[in-house]
Write a protein that holds these residues in place. Structure first.
Motif, PDB file in Angstrom:
ATOM      1  N   GLY A   1       0.617  -1.193  -0.017  1.00 20.83           N
ATOM      2  CA  GLY A   1       0.005   0.041   0.059  1.00 20.83           C
ATOM      3  C   GLY A   1       0.783   1.417   0.052  1.00 20.83           C
ATOM      4  N   ALA A   2       2.164   1.146  -0.237  1.00 16.63           N
ATOM      5  CA  ALA A   2       2.970   2.666   0.050  1.00 16.63           C
ATOM      6  C   ALA A   2       3.574   2.799  -1.516  1.00 16.63           C
ATOM      7  CB  ALA A   2       4.216   2.293   0.781  1.00 16.63           C
ATOM      8  N   ARG A   3       3.459   3.985  -1.659  1.00 21.01           N
ATOM      9  CA  ARG A   3       4.160   4.681  -3.020  1.00 21.01           C
ATOM     10  C   ARG A   3       5.678   4.266  -2.894  1.00 21.01           C
ATOM     11  NH1 ARG A   3       2.184   8.983  -5.783  1.00 21.01           N
ATOM     12  NH2 ARG A   3       4.022  10.157  -5.243  1.00 21.01           N
ATOM     13  N   HIS A   4       6.327   3.894  -4.079  1.00 15.85           N
ATOM     14  CA  HIS A   4       7.526   3.564  -4.288  1.00 15.85           C
ATOM     15  C   HIS A   4       8.376   4.607  -5.347  1.00 15.85           C
ATOM     16  CE1 HIS A   4       6.514   0.012  -1.845  1.00 15.85           C
ATOM     17  NE2 HIS A   4       7.717  -0.038  -1.641  1.00 15.85           N
ATOM     18  N   MET A   5       9.508   4.787  -4.983  1.00 15.71           N
ATOM     19  CA  MET A   5      10.336   5.793  -5.820  1.00 15.71           C
ATOM     20  C   MET A   5      11.394   4.850  -6.518  1.00 15.71           C
ATOM     21  SD  MET A   5       8.712   7.762  -3.978  1.00 15.71           S
ATOM     22  CE  MET A   5       7.868   9.351  -4.007  1.00 15.71           C
ATOM     23  N   VAL A   6      11.534   4.703  -7.929  1.00 22.78           N
ATOM     24  CA  VAL A   6      12.386   3.845  -8.605  1.00 22.78           C
ATOM     25  C   VAL A   6      13.321   4.642  -9.536  1.00 22.78           C
ATOM     26  CG1 VAL A   6      12.737   1.607 -10.087  1.00 22.78           C
ATOM     27  CG2 VAL A   6      10.792   1.819  -8.454  1.00 22.78           C
ATOM     28  N   GLN A   7      14.589   4.252  -9.533  1.00 18.72           N
ATOM     29  CA  GLN A   7      15.589   4.953 -10.569  1.00 18.72           C
ATOM     30  C   GLN A   7      16.468   3.798 -11.055  1.00 18.72           C
ATOM     31  OE1 GLN A   7      17.104   8.010  -7.650  1.00 18.72           O
ATOM     32  NE2 GLN A   7      16.891   9.283  -9.362  1.00 18.72           N
ATOM     33  N   VAL A   8      16.879   4.216 -12.348  1.00 16.62           N
ATOM     34  CA  VAL A   8      17.683   3.100 -13.144  1.00 16.62           C
ATOM     35  C   VAL A   8      18.982   3.864 -13.728  1.00 16.62           C
ATOM     36  CG1 VAL A   8      17.823   1.255 -14.712  1.00 16.62           C
ATOM     37  CG2 VAL A   8      15.625   1.848 -13.481  1.00 16.62           C
ATOM     38  N   ARG A   9      20.149   3.288 -13.666  1.00 18.65           N
ATOM     39  CA  ARG A   9      21.151   3.720 -14.479  1.00 18.65           C
ATOM     40  C   ARG A   9      21.854   2.778 -15.175  1.00 18.65           C
ATOM     41  NH1 ARG A   9      25.884   5.212  -9.855  1.00 18.65           N
ATOM     42  NH2 ARG A   9      25.895   3.011  -8.914  1.00 18.65           N
ATOM     43  N   GLY A  10      22.964   2.887 -16.043  1.00 17.59           N
ATOM     44  CA  GLY A  10      23.492   1.869 -16.995  1.00 17.59           C
ATOM     45  C   GLY A  10      24.992   2.005 -16.959  1.00 17.59           C
ATOM     46  N   LEU A  11      25.577   0.871 -17.187  1.00 15.12           N
ATOM     47  CA  LEU A  11      27.139   0.735 -17.502  1.00 15.12           C
ATOM     48  C   LEU A  11      27.636  -0.278 -18.647  1.00 15.12           C
ATOM     49  CD1 LEU A  11      29.978   1.181 -16.318  1.00 15.12           C
ATOM     50  CD2 LEU A  11      29.441  -0.929 -14.943  1.00 15.12           C
ATOM     51  N   GLU A  12      28.563   0.050 -19.482  1.00 11.87           N
ATOM     52  CA  GLU A  12      28.866  -0.355 -20.678  1.00 11.87           C
ATOM     53  C   GLU A  12      29.058  -2.162 -20.157  1.00 11.87           C
ATOM     54  OE1 GLU A  12      31.431  -2.490 -23.700  1.00 11.87           O
ATOM     55  OE2 GLU A  12      31.940  -1.934 -21.628  1.00 11.87           O
ATOM     56  N   GLU A  13      28.719  -2.993 -21.014  1.00 12.87           N
ATOM     57  CA  GLU A  13      28.741  -4.338 -20.454  1.00 12.87           C
ATOM     58  C   GLU A  13      29.777  -5.007 -20.051  1.00 12.87           C
ATOM     59  OE1 GLU A  13      27.621  -7.102 -23.628  1.00 12.87           O
ATOM     60  OE2 GLU A  13      28.308  -5.822 -25.207  1.00 12.87           O
ATOM     61  N   PHE A  14      31.023  -4.567 -20.622  1.00 18.68           N
ATOM     62  CA  PHE A  14      32.446  -4.918 -20.105  1.00 18.68           C
ATOM     63  C   PHE A  14      32.935  -3.983 -19.093  1.00 18.68           C
ATOM     64  CE2 PHE A  14      31.699  -6.406 -24.545  1.00 18.68           C
ATOM     65  CZ  PHE A  14      31.912  -7.617 -24.487  1.00 18.68           C
ATOM     66  N   GLY A  15      32.338  -3.144 -18.571  1.00 12.54           N
ATOM     67  CA  GLY A  15      32.905  -2.185 -17.544  1.00 12.54           C
ATOM     68  C   GLY A  15      33.580  -1.197 -17.871  1.00 12.54           C
ATOM     69  N   HIS A  16      33.548  -0.730 -19.059  1.00 12.25           N
ATOM     70  CA  HIS A  16      34.305   0.382 -19.542  1.00 12.25           C
ATOM     71  C   HIS A  16      33.896   1.621 -18.950  1.00 12.25           C
ATOM     72  CE1 HIS A  16      36.274  -2.437 -22.995  1.00 12.25           C
ATOM     73  NE2 HIS A  16      36.700  -2.457 -22.050  1.00 12.25           N
ATOM     74  N   GLY A  17      34.479   2.590 -18.808  1.00 13.08           N
ATOM     75  CA  GLY A  17      33.680   3.800 -18.527  1.00 13.08           C
ATOM     76  C   GLY A  17      33.382   3.919 -17.000  1.00 13.08           C
ATOM     77  N   SER A  18      32.278   4.553 -16.808  1.00 13.12           N
ATOM     78  CA  SER A  18      31.553   4.796 -15.682  1.00 13.12           C
ATOM     79  C   SER A  18      29.888   4.681 -15.726  1.00 13.12           C
ATOM     80  CB  SER A  18      32.190   6.231 -14.910  1.00 13.12           C
ATOM     81  OG  SER A  18      31.525   7.380 -16.014  1.00 13.12           O
ATOM     82  N   TRP A  19      29.278   4.772 -14.707  1.00 11.01           N
ATOM     83  CA  TRP A  19      28.179   4.457 -14.726  1.00 11.01           C
ATOM     84  C   TRP A  19      27.309   5.864 -15.485  1.00 11.01           C
ATOM     85  CZ3 TRP A  19      25.200   0.166 -13.748  1.00 11.01           C
ATOM     86  CH2 TRP A  19      25.712  -0.827 -12.965  1.00 11.01           C
ATOM     87  N   SER A  20      26.302   5.762 -15.857  1.00  4.27           N
ATOM     88  CA  SER A  20      25.259   6.820 -16.384  1.00  4.27           C
ATOM     89  C   SER A  20      24.747   7.568 -14.889  1.00  4.27           C
ATOM     90  CB  SER A  20      24.258   6.398 -17.208  1.00  4.27           C
ATOM     91  OG  SER A  20      23.367   5.860 -16.397  1.00  4.27           O
TER      92      SER A  20
END
Length: 464
Positions: free
Chosen positions: A277-296
């Motif tokens: 019965g509670a409202r939920h806040m959801v967020q998503v971020r992505g990273l290159e599949e081989f781990g190159h670079g950094s998270w969005s």
């Protein structure tokens, strides 16, 4: 291999990228910051000339809206477009010319580079603390990590007023994603120049995708503690050839801490521990599949509430209870408070406080129903028993009454008995004997027990 790369990086840090030229200033310029008041003297240290004095800016008459002409020209709150050459004329003759520069030396840029996908260029950008003048120029110097002695290449940077940022672009071929580059920025205007510190980057090291888009949070049917989350790849990422790993974080509206789920390959997720019965806040971020670079960066918050049974009972506070309320009204399907249990409060109606339709008893209605139903069933059962044995009881009462009369009032002979008569010792009518009594001789007799002997249960229970 790693030794060669380390040596190359060290050489890049020690070598110079490119020149950052300093502008050539005119002799005796007048420098001013934006918004200041500036005074330009026509003949400093000399008495005011007798002829008419006039001023021109780049051979155009100076507007009197923001300038006060005279022996000295006064400019109020100068801006970048006030820069230029001012000329003083006395009697139509040029006596002095001054160069006004409404600018400040630029600050050293502090830039950062990123790449949105494998098929995009590398972007380096920074945001200056103050708005640059139209004559400000910025250049990005790029040099590859090679020992061939090649010179640094120059990439022009642009300023975007809407976002107030400088942006420089570096084109990197797919075969050089791991190539190290040394980059620096030079910025200059009419009064000075400044250079940034050198940075060593590679296309894969600065890879940073855009946040996922179209994040949706939906309830799961008949699952009050589950939420289904769906999202999409960002438009700047080519998902046909390159993949991302995702991370999801969520929290209830009343909670301050997030729960994170990592290493997600699909663009959907089912949350199994959502608050009922509670409202939920959801967020998503992505990273290159081989781990190159950094998270969005994290996506925008999406809001969702788990599934709720429409037939369930919900308290006014929003919480759920497995116990049935004692003050539930079966007929009106409403919850009524029990003011009579704790005080003398009453419900005000249109009758001015008199008992009416809107008043509720302090005793629950279903208790009356249970009590009334029990009384009705008991009364009906008792009536059936009475009607069942009423006829038998009536017959038994009549028989007992007759026997008692005969016993209490026996018949007497009309004439005195004769000694020689064999029937003188017995009455003419004998008292009726019980059907169940038998004499010692085997013939029915009076016996000691009457027809209503309590031990004769068959007589009472079996209808005659």
């Amino acid at each position: 291999m790693w030794a060669l790369r380390a040596a190359g990086l060290l050489g890049l840090l020690l070598a110079g990228a490119g020149p950052c030229p300093r502008p050539a200033l005119p002799p005796d310029p007048v420098l001013s910051a934006v918004g200041a008041n500036v005074t330009l003297p026509c003949l400093p240290g000399q008495p005011e000339p007798s002829g008419a004095i006039s001023w021109k800016l780049e051979n155009q008459a100076v507007s009197s809206e923001r300038a006060v002409p005279g022996a000295s020209l006064l400019l109020h709150q100068v801006q970048h477009n006030d820069s230029g050459r001012y000329s003083c004329y006395v009697g139509g003759c040029l006596v002095r010319s001054l160069r006004l520069l409404v600018e400040e030396p630029p600050e050293p840029p502090s830039f950062s580079c990123y790449r949105k996908s494998h098929v995009r260029d590398v972007l380096c950008e920074w945001q200056p603390r103050r708005r640059p003048s139209p004559r400000t120029r910025a250049v990005l110097w790029v040099k590859k990590c090679r020992f061939t002695g090649e010179n640094a290449t120059e990439q022009r940077c642009r300023y975007f007023p809407k976002v107030e940022k400088f942006t420089c672009r570096i084109a990197v071929p797919p075969s050089e994603d791991d190539t190290f580059l040394r980059v620096s920025v030079c910025i200059s205007n009419g009064v000075g120049s400044a250079a940034s510190q050198d940075q060593v980057i590679s296309a894969n090291r600065v890879l940073k995708p855009d946040p996922p888009v179209n994040v949706l949070v939906d309830p799961v049917e008949s699952a009050p503690q589950k939420l289904r989350v769906n999202w999409m790849y960002p438009p700047s990422w080519d998902s046909r050839f390159y993949r991302l790993h995702f991370q999801v974080r969520y929290r209830a509206e009343l909670s301050q801490s997030y729960t994170e789920i990592d290493q997600l390959r699909d663009t959907s997720l089912v949350i199994h521990d959502a608050w009922h019965g509670a409202r939920h806040m959801v967020q998503v971020r992505g990273l290159e599949e081989f781990g190159h670079g950094s998270w969005s960066e994290w996506s925008q918050e999406a809001v969702g509430t788990p599934w709720e049974d429409p037939n369930s009972l919900e308290w006014p506070t929003g919480s759920y209870s497995s116990q049935f309320p004692l003050d539930y009204d079966f007929y009106s399907d409403m919850f009524t408070g029990p003011p009579g249990l704790y005080g003398s409060g009453s419900t005000e109606g249109t009758n001015g406080g008199a008992p009416g339709v809107g008043d509720h008893s302090t005793v629950p209605l279903y208790m009356f129903l249970v009590t009334g139903g029990s009384l009705f069933l008991g009364t009906g059962l008792l009536a059936g028993i009475v009607l069942r044995y009423k006829k038998k009881w009536r017959r038994g009462s009549q028989g007992q009454g007759k026997a008692s009369v005969v016993i209490q009032h026996p018949l007497v002979p009309l004439a005195p008995p004769r000694p020689t008569s064999p029937l003188s010792e017995a009455p003419l009518l004998s008292p009726p004997a019980s059907p169940g009594s038998v004499s010692s001789t085997g013939t029915p007799g009076s016996g000691d027990c009457g027809p209503f002997d309590v031990t004769n249960m068959d007589y009472l229970l079996v209808p005659q």
